[in-house]
Design an enzyme around this catalytic site. Structure first.
Site, PDB file in Angstrom:
ATOM      1  N   TYR A  12       0.984   6.730  -0.900  1.00  0.00           N
ATOM      2  CA  TYR A  12       1.203   5.361  -0.410  1.00  0.00           C
ATOM      3  C   TYR A  12       1.880   4.472  -1.474  1.00  0.00           C
ATOM      4  N   ASN A  33       1.192  17.321  -4.852  1.00  0.00           N
ATOM      5  CA  ASN A  33       0.756  18.561  -4.179  1.00  0.00           C
ATOM      6  C   ASN A  33       0.467  18.322  -2.688  1.00  0.00           C
ATOM      7  N   ASN A  36      -2.866  14.570  -0.110  1.00  0.00           N
ATOM      8  CA  ASN A  36      -3.166  13.388   0.718  1.00  0.00           C
ATOM      9  C   ASN A  36      -1.880  12.681   1.156  1.00  0.00           C
ATOM     10  N   SER A 126      -8.225   0.581 -11.152  1.00  0.00           N
ATOM     11  CA  SER A 126      -8.677  -0.105  -9.938  1.00  0.00           C
ATOM     12  C   SER A 126      -9.662  -1.208 -10.283  1.00  0.00           C
ATOM     13  N   TYR A 151     -15.893   8.172  -7.605  1.00  0.00           N
ATOM     14  CA  TYR A 151     -14.488   7.749  -7.680  1.00  0.00           C
ATOM     15  C   TYR A 151     -14.317   6.637  -8.720  1.00  0.00           C
ATOM     16  N   LYS A 155     -12.282   6.382 -12.619  1.00  0.00           N
ATOM     17  CA  LYS A 155     -11.335   5.381 -13.134  1.00  0.00           C
ATOM     18  C   LYS A 155     -11.828   4.854 -14.481  1.00  0.00           C
ATOM     19  N   TYR A 180      -5.450  -2.254  -9.965  1.00  0.00           N
ATOM     20  CA  TYR A 180      -5.016  -2.784  -8.673  1.00  0.00           C
ATOM     21  C   TYR A 180      -6.206  -3.388  -7.948  1.00  0.00           C
ATOM     22  N   LEU A 203      -9.753  -1.263   5.337  1.00  0.00           N
ATOM     23  CA  LEU A 203      -9.689  -2.283   6.389  1.00  0.00           C
ATOM     24  C   LEU A 203      -8.327  -2.351   7.100  1.00  0.00           C
ATOM     25  N   ARG A 234     -11.868 -10.172  -0.604  1.00  0.00           N
ATOM     26  CA  ARG A 234     -11.085  -9.289  -1.477  1.00  0.00           C
ATOM     27  C   ARG A 234      -9.760  -9.965  -1.799  1.00  0.00           C
ATOM     28  N   GLY A 299     -22.912  -0.163  -0.584  1.00  0.00           N
ATOM     29  CA  GLY A 299     -22.058  -0.131  -1.783  1.00  0.00           C
ATOM     30  C   GLY A 299     -21.004  -1.227  -1.818  1.00  0.00           C
ATOM     31  N   ASP A 300     -20.818  -1.959  -0.693  1.00  0.00           N
ATOM     32  CA  ASP A 300     -19.795  -3.018  -0.682  1.00  0.00           C
ATOM     33  C   ASP A 300     -20.207  -4.164  -1.594  1.00  0.00           C
TER      34      ASP A 300
HETATM   35  P1  NAD Z   1      -2.478   8.317  -2.029  1.00  0.00           P
HETATM   36  O1  NAD Z   1      -3.557   9.289  -1.729  1.00  0.00           O
HETATM   37  O2  NAD Z   1      -1.656   7.803  -0.908  1.00  0.00           O
HETATM   38  O3  NAD Z   1      -1.475   8.929  -3.119  1.00  0.00           O
HETATM   39  C1  NAD Z   1      -1.897   9.829  -4.109  1.00  0.00           C
HETATM   40  C2  NAD Z   1      -0.934  11.002  -4.091  1.00  0.00           C
HETATM   41  O4  NAD Z   1      -1.310  11.911  -5.123  1.00  0.00           O
HETATM   42  C3  NAD Z   1      -0.970  11.786  -2.779  1.00  0.00           C
HETATM   43  O5  NAD Z   1       0.344  11.990  -2.312  1.00  0.00           O
HETATM   44  C4  NAD Z   1      -1.613  13.118  -3.156  1.00  0.00           C
HETATM   45  O6  NAD Z   1      -1.100  14.188  -2.394  1.00  0.00           O
HETATM   46  C5  NAD Z   1      -1.253  13.227  -4.620  1.00  0.00           C
HETATM   47  N1  NAD Z   1      -2.177  14.004  -5.444  1.00  0.00           N
HETATM   48  C6  NAD Z   1      -3.527  13.890  -5.534  1.00  0.00           C
HETATM   49  N2  NAD Z   1      -4.002  14.760  -6.436  1.00  0.00           N
HETATM   50  C7  NAD Z   1      -2.954  15.432  -6.946  1.00  0.00           C
HETATM   51  C8  NAD Z   1      -2.786  16.445  -7.915  1.00  0.00           C
HETATM   52  N3  NAD Z   1      -3.830  16.976  -8.555  1.00  0.00           N
HETATM   53  N4  NAD Z   1      -1.547  16.904  -8.175  1.00  0.00           N
HETATM   54  C9  NAD Z   1      -0.457  16.388  -7.537  1.00  0.00           C
HETATM   55  N5  NAD Z   1      -0.551  15.434  -6.613  1.00  0.00           N
HETATM   56  C10 NAD Z   1      -1.779  14.949  -6.320  1.00  0.00           C
HETATM   57  O7  NAD Z   1      -3.139   7.119  -2.852  1.00  0.00           O
HETATM   58  P2  NAD Z   1      -2.546   5.706  -3.229  1.00  0.00           P
HETATM   59  O8  NAD Z   1      -3.215   4.687  -2.389  1.00  0.00           O
HETATM   60  O9  NAD Z   1      -1.080   5.760  -3.288  1.00  0.00           O
HETATM   61  O10 NAD Z   1      -3.157   5.562  -4.693  1.00  0.00           O
HETATM   62  C11 NAD Z   1      -2.423   5.905  -5.851  1.00  0.00           C
HETATM   63  C12 NAD Z   1      -3.301   5.684  -7.070  1.00  0.00           C
HETATM   64  O11 NAD Z   1      -3.742   4.342  -7.087  1.00  0.00           O
HETATM   65  C13 NAD Z   1      -4.554   6.533  -7.125  1.00  0.00           C
HETATM   66  O12 NAD Z   1      -4.783   6.905  -8.460  1.00  0.00           O
HETATM   67  C14 NAD Z   1      -5.637   5.599  -6.659  1.00  0.00           C
HETATM   68  O13 NAD Z   1      -6.893   5.949  -7.160  1.00  0.00           O
HETATM   69  C15 NAD Z   1      -5.149   4.293  -7.219  1.00  0.00           C
HETATM   70  N6  NAD Z   1      -5.636   3.110  -6.499  1.00  0.00           N
HETATM   71  C16 NAD Z   1      -5.446   3.020  -5.160  1.00  0.00           C
HETATM   72  C17 NAD Z   1      -5.939   1.923  -4.476  1.00  0.00           C
HETATM   73  C18 NAD Z   1      -5.786   1.816  -2.978  1.00  0.00           C
HETATM   74  O14 NAD Z   1      -6.577   1.107  -2.366  1.00  0.00           O
HETATM   75  N7  NAD Z   1      -4.821   2.467  -2.358  1.00  0.00           N
HETATM   76  C19 NAD Z   1      -6.583   0.890  -5.180  1.00  0.00           C
HETATM   77  C20 NAD Z   1      -6.740   1.018  -6.557  1.00  0.00           C
HETATM   78  C21 NAD Z   1      -6.260   2.139  -7.216  1.00  0.00           C
HETATM   79  C1  WQD Z   2     -12.237  -4.161   2.417  1.00  0.00           C
HETATM   80  C2  WQD Z   2     -13.239  -5.039   3.145  1.00  0.00           C
HETATM   81  C3  WQD Z   2     -15.207  -3.895   3.904  1.00  0.00           C
HETATM   82  C4  WQD Z   2     -13.270  -1.391   6.898  1.00  0.00           C
HETATM   83  C5  WQD Z   2     -11.691   0.148  -1.659  1.00  0.00           C
HETATM   84  C6  WQD Z   2     -12.214   0.906  -2.847  1.00  0.00           C
HETATM   85  C7  WQD Z   2     -11.667   0.323  -4.108  1.00  0.00           C
HETATM   86  C8  WQD Z   2     -10.136   0.252  -4.045  1.00  0.00           C
HETATM   87  C9  WQD Z   2      -9.668  -0.450  -2.823  1.00  0.00           C
HETATM   88  C10 WQD Z   2      -9.245   2.291  -4.956  1.00  0.00           C
HETATM   89  C11 WQD Z   2     -14.676  -4.725   2.748  1.00  0.00           C
HETATM   90  C12 WQD Z   2     -14.403  -4.423   5.062  1.00  0.00           C
HETATM   91  C13 WQD Z   2     -13.505  -2.312   5.898  1.00  0.00           C
HETATM   92  C14 WQD Z   2     -13.787  -1.656   8.193  1.00  0.00           C
HETATM   93  C15 WQD Z   2     -14.695  -3.726   7.387  1.00  0.00           C
HETATM   94  N1  WQD Z   2      -9.556   1.562  -3.978  1.00  0.00           N
HETATM   95  N2  WQD Z   2     -14.199  -3.452   6.142  1.00  0.00           N
HETATM   96  N3  WQD Z   2     -14.470  -2.819   8.392  1.00  0.00           N
HETATM   97  O1  WQD Z   2     -13.984  -1.474  -0.194  1.00  0.00           O
HETATM   98  O2  WQD Z   2     -12.638  -3.441  -1.042  1.00  0.00           O
HETATM   99  O3  WQD Z   2     -12.089  -1.202  -1.792  1.00  0.00           O
HETATM  100  O4  WQD Z   2     -10.256   0.185  -1.680  1.00  0.00           O
HETATM  101  O5  WQD Z   2      -9.432   2.094  -6.110  1.00  0.00           O
HETATM  102  O6  WQD Z   2     -12.088   1.148  -5.138  1.00  0.00           O
HETATM  103  O7  WQD Z   2     -13.635   0.792  -2.851  1.00  0.00           O
HETATM  104  O8  WQD Z   2     -11.560  -1.810   0.518  1.00  0.00           O
HETATM  105  O9  WQD Z   2     -10.350  -1.737   2.641  1.00  0.00           O
HETATM  106  O10 WQD Z   2     -12.452  -0.340   2.385  1.00  0.00           O
HETATM  107  O11 WQD Z   2     -12.641  -2.806   2.531  1.00  0.00           O
HETATM  108  O12 WQD Z   2     -15.320  -4.749   7.636  1.00  0.00           O
HETATM  109  O13 WQD Z   2     -13.636  -0.846   9.119  1.00  0.00           O
HETATM  110  O14 WQD Z   2     -13.145  -4.749   4.541  1.00  0.00           O
HETATM  111  O15 WQD Z   2     -16.583  -4.043   4.136  1.00  0.00           O
HETATM  112  O16 WQD Z   2     -15.362  -5.945   2.722  1.00  0.00           O
HETATM  113  P1  WQD Z   2     -12.700  -2.035  -0.613  1.00  0.00           P
HETATM  114  P2  WQD Z   2     -11.711  -1.592   2.074  1.00  0.00           P
END
Ligand code: NAD
Ligand code: WQD
Length: 346
Positions: A12, A33, A36, A126, A151, A155, A180, A203, A234, A299-300
């Protein structure tokens, strides 16, 4: 054109960042790979970019294969390390899978980078590292809380690994850790965005699936929090603004002194409630999102939003999209995946 290795570049945030890298004059090289992500992203990236970015479909934990990538691409200027598993609930069920993939892949990557003389790394951290902070907004100095999930702990561990390099006194790396907040939205082309495999936990993709009739109803997890409308708060950051923060981090690293290792919050600096998000989505897209109020999700945290001054001042980064922009882009993307991707699947 500086070559940047983007692990997780098919995902993403990675795919949006690949587009921004190209726009900024870098050559992105993707390692993914597809654990996801869907391979169709490559054709869609080609459509947006006008060429197909180089892809190595390998696992970052595979040291030999990663080493071969650095050997072949012998002039990598820096790495953006997105690759990781990211589902909080799944990490509780399968902690070792998360420790292995998220922590081990970083260690492997650092070894290979050092072997090939590649110093600059931008790491995806994160806001989860803060837990529920005692005071808002959170700055980079806000103390971390015990991680709520494996998870979140990965981080914290990865941040610690990167910061520990500095303590050795002979740190080879220059590092930016981007914390992020909640990434949302899709690329303006409408063909690059978040493609959750299965039912999403987050969400905004859930809202879009309910709006498109793919899921019957959204459950709002609690309306009895200490917030203006009772739902959680958030900091929702548009994924294209987030992508740009990586470009600015690379530029910052070019000028940073040896041994640099800095943390930056990447959020808009303003909180929005869950119900506020849903109403914005309905208003800007003219669609209804059927919902019910459910129990709090375990956990929220109640509320969190960023103090983003450090990123604004030091990286020269500034978010330009609103939540309304993000919600519009998500709906455009949802309509694209409904027509082009879901309907084509067997
Ligand atoms: P995503 O799952 O869409 O993208 C991650 C990509 O990494 C996927 O394409 C997956 O196939 C690939 N991948 C996973 N493990 C791998 C491995 N061992 N080797 C090669 N490829 C691998 O996730 P995203 O939302 O794009 O998130 C990217 C990064 O940002 C992650 O580290 C995630 O923890 C972090 N992050 C995401 C969010 C969020 O809410 N999306 C928030 C904070 C931090
Ligand atoms: C947002 C809000 C839910 C779904 C997660 C990870 C965090 C980071 C970002 C990677 C919350 C509410 C959600 C639903 C709802 N990722 N909600 N109904 O929990 O803030 O963070 O993603 O690092 O580590 O924990 O994101 O989008 O899941 O939730 O009411 O069906 O929406 O309770 O308040 P969150 P979220």
């Amino acid at each position: 054109m500086k070559k940047i290795l983007v692990t997780g570049g098919a995902g993403y945030i990675g795919s949006c960042t690949v587009i921004e890298l190209h726009k900024a004059g870098y050559t992105p090289v993707i390692v993914d790979n597809f654990s996801n992500s869907d391979k169709s992203v490559m054709a869609r990236l080609e459509k947006v970019l006008g060429f197909s970015p180089k892809l190595y479909a390998i696992d970052c934990n595979d040291k030999e294969k990663l080493d071969a990538v650095f050997e072949l691409e012998n002039d990598i200027a820096g790495v953006i390390h997105f690759a990781a598993h990211k589902a909080v609930g799944e990490s509780v069920q399968k902690p070792n899978m998360y420790y292995y993939n998220n922590v081990n892949s970083l260690l492997v990557l650092l070894d290979v980078m050092q072997k090939h003389g590649v110093k600059n790394i931008v790491f995806s951290s994160s806001c989860t590292v803060y837990g529920q902070p005692d005071a808002l907004p959170v700055t980079e100095e806000t103390p971390e809380k015990t991680a709520e999930s494996p998870y979140g702990f990965t981080k914290q561990i990865c941040e610690r690994i990167l910061k520990d390099q500095k303590q050795t006194g002979q740190n080879f790396f220059k590092t930016v850790l981007l914390r992020y907040f909640n990434p949302v939205g899709a690329h303006e082309s409408g063909i690059i965005g978040e493609l959750p495999l299965g039912v999403p936990n987050n969400l905004v993709p859930y809202i879009a699936l309910v709006a498109s009739g793919k899921l019957p109803m959204l459950t709002v997890f609690g309306d009895d929090y200490n917030t203006p409308d009772g739902s959680c708060i958030r900091d929702y950051i548009h994924v294209c603004d987030l992508a740009l923060a990586h470009i600015q981090s690379l530029q910052w690293l070019d000028k940073a002194p040896e041994n640099a290792c800095e943390v930056f919050n990447i959020g808009v600096g303003k909180g929005e409630t869950v119900l506020g998000c849903i109403h914005t989505f309905e208003k800007v897209n003219g669609v209804k999102v059927p919902l019910k109020i459910g129990a709090r999700r375990s956990g929220d945290i109640e509320k969190i939003y960023a103090d983003n001054q450090k990123a604004l001042q030091e990286l020269g980064w500034k978010p330009k999209y609103t939540l309304a922009d993000a919600m519009q882009s998500v709906w455009k993307w949802q309509q694209f995946i409904d027509e082009q991707i879901h309907n084509k699947k067997p």
